[in-house]
Write a protein that holds these residues in place. Sequence first.
Motif, PDB file in Angstrom:
ATOM      1  N   VAL A  58      56.053  49.325  83.168  1.00 10.14           N
ATOM      2  CA  VAL A  58      54.637  49.102  83.490  1.00 10.14           C
ATOM      3  C   VAL A  58      53.749  49.544  82.335  1.00 10.14           C
ATOM      4  CG1 VAL A  58      52.739  49.833  84.977  1.00 10.14           C
ATOM      5  CG2 VAL A  58      54.940  49.192  85.986  1.00 10.14           C
ATOM      6  N   VAL A  59      53.992  50.741  81.816  1.00 10.51           N
ATOM      7  CA  VAL A  59      53.174  51.256  80.716  1.00 10.51           C
ATOM      8  C   VAL A  59      53.336  50.396  79.472  1.00 10.51           C
ATOM      9  CG1 VAL A  59      52.807  53.222  79.166  1.00 10.51           C
ATOM     10  CG2 VAL A  59      53.198  53.607  81.610  1.00 10.51           C
ATOM     11  N   ASP A  60      54.552  49.976  79.204  1.00  9.25           N
ATOM     12  CA  ASP A  60      54.780  49.119  78.045  1.00  9.25           C
ATOM     13  C   ASP A  60      54.026  47.804  78.196  1.00  9.25           C
ATOM     14  OD1 ASP A  60      56.323  48.918  75.513  1.00  9.25           O
ATOM     15  OD2 ASP A  60      57.127  47.123  76.477  1.00  9.25           O
ATOM     16  N   HIS A  61      53.997  47.260  79.400  1.00  8.57           N
ATOM     17  CA  HIS A  61      53.258  46.023  79.659  1.00  8.57           C
ATOM     18  C   HIS A  61      51.766  46.214  79.380  1.00  8.57           C
ATOM     19  CE1 HIS A  61      51.816  42.437  81.791  1.00  8.57           C
ATOM     20  NE2 HIS A  61      50.943  43.246  82.362  1.00  8.57           N
ATOM     21  N   VAL A  62      51.218  47.325  79.867  1.00  3.96           N
ATOM     22  CA  VAL A  62      49.783  47.594  79.652  1.00  3.96           C
ATOM     23  C   VAL A  62      49.478  47.670  78.162  1.00  3.96           C
ATOM     24  CG1 VAL A  62      47.966  49.333  79.940  1.00  3.96           C
ATOM     25  CG2 VAL A  62      49.442  48.730  81.871  1.00  3.96           C
ATOM     26  N   PHE A  63      50.306  48.386  77.404  1.00  4.80           N
ATOM     27  CA  PHE A  63      50.053  48.530  75.970  1.00  4.80           C
ATOM     28  C   PHE A  63      50.307  47.228  75.211  1.00  4.80           C
ATOM     29  CE2 PHE A  63      50.793  53.333  76.340  1.00  4.80           C
ATOM     30  CZ  PHE A  63      49.423  53.591  76.292  1.00  4.80           C
ATOM     31  N   ARG A  64      51.261  46.424  75.674  1.00  4.08           N
ATOM     32  CA  ARG A  64      51.539  45.151  74.997  1.00  4.08           C
ATOM     33  C   ARG A  64      50.358  44.194  75.102  1.00  4.08           C
ATOM     34  NH1 ARG A  64      55.025  41.932  77.210  1.00  4.08           N
ATOM     35  NH2 ARG A  64      55.858  43.268  78.853  1.00  4.08           N
ATOM     36  N   SER A  65      49.519  44.388  76.110  1.00  3.95           N
ATOM     37  CA  SER A  65      48.378  43.494  76.295  1.00  3.95           C
ATOM     38  C   SER A  65      47.237  43.782  75.323  1.00  3.95           C
ATOM     39  CB  SER A  65      47.854  43.601  77.737  1.00  3.95           C
ATOM     40  OG  SER A  65      47.210  44.845  77.958  1.00  3.95           O
ATOM     41  N   VAL A  66      47.360  44.858  74.538  1.00  8.87           N
ATOM     42  CA  VAL A  66      46.290  45.234  73.599  1.00  8.87           C
ATOM     43  C   VAL A  66      46.482  44.508  72.277  1.00  8.87           C
ATOM     44  CG1 VAL A  66      45.182  47.135  72.361  1.00  8.87           C
ATOM     45  CG2 VAL A  66      46.091  47.501  74.677  1.00  8.87           C
ATOM     46  N   VAL A  90      43.870  49.552  80.148  1.00  3.09           N
ATOM     47  CA  VAL A  90      44.261  50.480  81.212  1.00  3.09           C
ATOM     48  C   VAL A  90      43.358  50.317  82.425  1.00  3.09           C
ATOM     49  CG1 VAL A  90      44.516  52.913  81.827  1.00  3.09           C
ATOM     50  CG2 VAL A  90      45.238  52.121  79.570  1.00  3.09           C
ATOM     51  N   ALA A  91      42.069  50.043  82.191  1.00  4.53           N
ATOM     52  CA  ALA A  91      41.106  49.930  83.287  1.00  4.53           C
ATOM     53  C   ALA A  91      41.401  48.753  84.218  1.00  4.53           C
ATOM     54  CB  ALA A  91      39.691  49.810  82.737  1.00  4.53           C
ATOM     55  N   VAL A  96      47.259  53.347  87.215  1.00  3.39           N
ATOM     56  CA  VAL A  96      48.394  53.651  86.320  1.00  3.39           C
ATOM     57  C   VAL A  96      48.032  54.691  85.256  1.00  3.39           C
ATOM     58  CG1 VAL A  96      49.271  51.305  86.635  1.00  3.39           C
ATOM     59  CG2 VAL A  96      47.989  51.858  84.563  1.00  3.39           C
ATOM     60  N   VAL A  97      46.800  55.204  85.275  1.00  2.00           N
ATOM     61  CA  VAL A  97      46.405  56.193  84.268  1.00  2.00           C
ATOM     62  C   VAL A  97      47.406  57.350  84.169  1.00  2.00           C
ATOM     63  CG1 VAL A  97      44.672  57.939  83.660  1.00  2.00           C
ATOM     64  CG2 VAL A  97      43.956  55.620  84.252  1.00  2.00           C
ATOM     65  N   PRO A  98      47.856  57.940  85.287  1.00  2.00           N
ATOM     66  CA  PRO A  98      48.841  59.020  85.159  1.00  2.00           C
ATOM     67  C   PRO A  98      50.134  58.570  84.482  1.00  2.00           C
ATOM     68  CG  PRO A  98      47.839  59.056  87.333  1.00  2.00           C
ATOM     69  CD  PRO A  98      47.414  57.775  86.692  1.00  2.00           C
ATOM     70  N   LEU A  99      50.526  57.317  84.683  1.00  3.06           N
ATOM     71  CA  LEU A  99      51.737  56.810  84.031  1.00  3.06           C
ATOM     72  C   LEU A  99      51.523  56.682  82.531  1.00  3.06           C
ATOM     73  CD1 LEU A  99      52.979  54.016  86.476  1.00  3.06           C
ATOM     74  CD2 LEU A  99      53.453  56.474  86.485  1.00  3.06           C
ATOM     75  N   VAL A 100      50.333  56.284  82.132  1.00  8.45           N
ATOM     76  CA  VAL A 100      50.016  56.188  80.701  1.00  8.45           C
ATOM     77  C   VAL A 100      50.118  57.568  80.058  1.00  8.45           C
ATOM     78  CG1 VAL A 100      48.165  55.708  79.049  1.00  8.45           C
ATOM     79  CG2 VAL A 100      48.601  54.121  80.941  1.00  8.45           C
ATOM     80  N   LEU A 101      49.619  58.579  80.744  1.00 11.89           N
ATOM     81  CA  LEU A 101      49.704  59.948  80.221  1.00 11.89           C
ATOM     82  C   LEU A 101      51.159  60.386  80.086  1.00 11.89           C
ATOM     83  CD1 LEU A 101      46.905  61.710  82.320  1.00 11.89           C
ATOM     84  CD2 LEU A 101      46.717  60.713  80.053  1.00 11.89           C
ATOM     85  N   ARG A 102      51.968  60.007  81.070  1.00 11.09           N
ATOM     86  CA  ARG A 102      53.359  60.475  81.129  1.00 11.09           C
ATOM     87  C   ARG A 102      54.266  59.760  80.131  1.00 11.09           C
ATOM     88  NH1 ARG A 102      55.134  59.571  86.846  1.00 11.09           N
ATOM     89  NH2 ARG A 102      53.343  60.935  87.156  1.00 11.09           N
ATOM     90  N   HIS A 103      54.030  58.460  79.922  1.00  8.56           N
ATOM     91  CA  HIS A 103      54.989  57.659  79.159  1.00  8.56           C
ATOM     92  C   HIS A 103      54.425  57.090  77.857  1.00  8.56           C
ATOM     93  CE1 HIS A 103      57.751  57.844  82.525  1.00  8.56           C
ATOM     94  NE2 HIS A 103      56.862  57.297  83.333  1.00  8.56           N
ATOM     95  N   ARG A 104      53.267  57.557  77.437  1.00  8.38           N
ATOM     96  CA  ARG A 104      52.603  56.911  76.301  1.00  8.38           C
ATOM     97  C   ARG A 104      53.415  56.990  75.010  1.00  8.38           C
ATOM     98  NH1 ARG A 104      50.394  61.868  77.022  1.00  8.38           N
ATOM     99  NH2 ARG A 104      49.997  63.171  75.189  1.00  8.38           N
TER     100      ARG A 104
END
Length: 203
Positions: A58-66, A90-91, A96-104
Motif C-alpha cells: 500500500v505504501v509503495d503504491h502511494v509513493f509510486r503515484s508521486v 498521501v491525502a 494510511v498516514v500511520p503506514l507511511v510513517l512505519r514503512h517509508r
Amino acid sequence: MPRPRSLTDDQLVAAALAVVDREGLAALTMRAVARELGVATMGLYRYVADRQALELLVVDHVFRSVDTSLPDGGWQERIRVLLDRMRVAVARHPAVVPLVLRHRQAAPASLRLIEAMLSVLTEGGLDGADRVVAQRTLVGHLLGFLQNEHFAPLSGPGTIVMSELSAADYPLLARTAADARSVPPDEEFRRGLDIVLRGLSAT
C-alpha cells in the motif's frame, strides 16, 4: 476444486485501500481484504506473506503515484513541488498516514523519492552532514504536517477546546488557538515549509 484466480499487486492494493478508506486502518486485515477480493483468506497468502507485507504494498503504491519529474527553477521551488506532491498523494487516503510513517524507508518507491530530494538538495549546494540534516528536516516537516492535518487539524476539536480556554489563565494559548482555526491546511504547509527552507538556505 477450482484454482484460485491470479491476483496482481494493484488488485491487492486496491482492495486494501477500499477497506481502509471505508472502515479505517484498524479494519485492514487479511480476512477483510480477502473478502473484498472475493477469495478465501488462506488464498490471499499465496500473494502476500502477512498484513505487514500488504501494508508495504500500500505504501509503495502511494509513493509510486508521486511524479518525480520536477519543473525548471531554483532548488527551493523544486523541493516545494516534490513535497507538495507527496502530501497530496498521501491525502488521497488519509487513513494510511500511520503506514507511511512505519514503512517509508522500506517501500521501494520511497527510495526513489528520497533520491530525487537528495538530488535537488545537492543542486542547491548541500552535501555531507548538511544534506543529511536538510533531508531529514524536510521529511520531518512533511510527516509531522500529515499527522497534524489528518489526526489533529487546526480546525479540529482539540484546537476548538484550546481556543475556549480562560484568557486570564492562558492568554496566548487561547488567542493562538483561535487564530489557528482560520489557517487553511495548504497555507499551514506552505508557510511552514518556507520557514524550513529559509533556515536551510542559511546553512
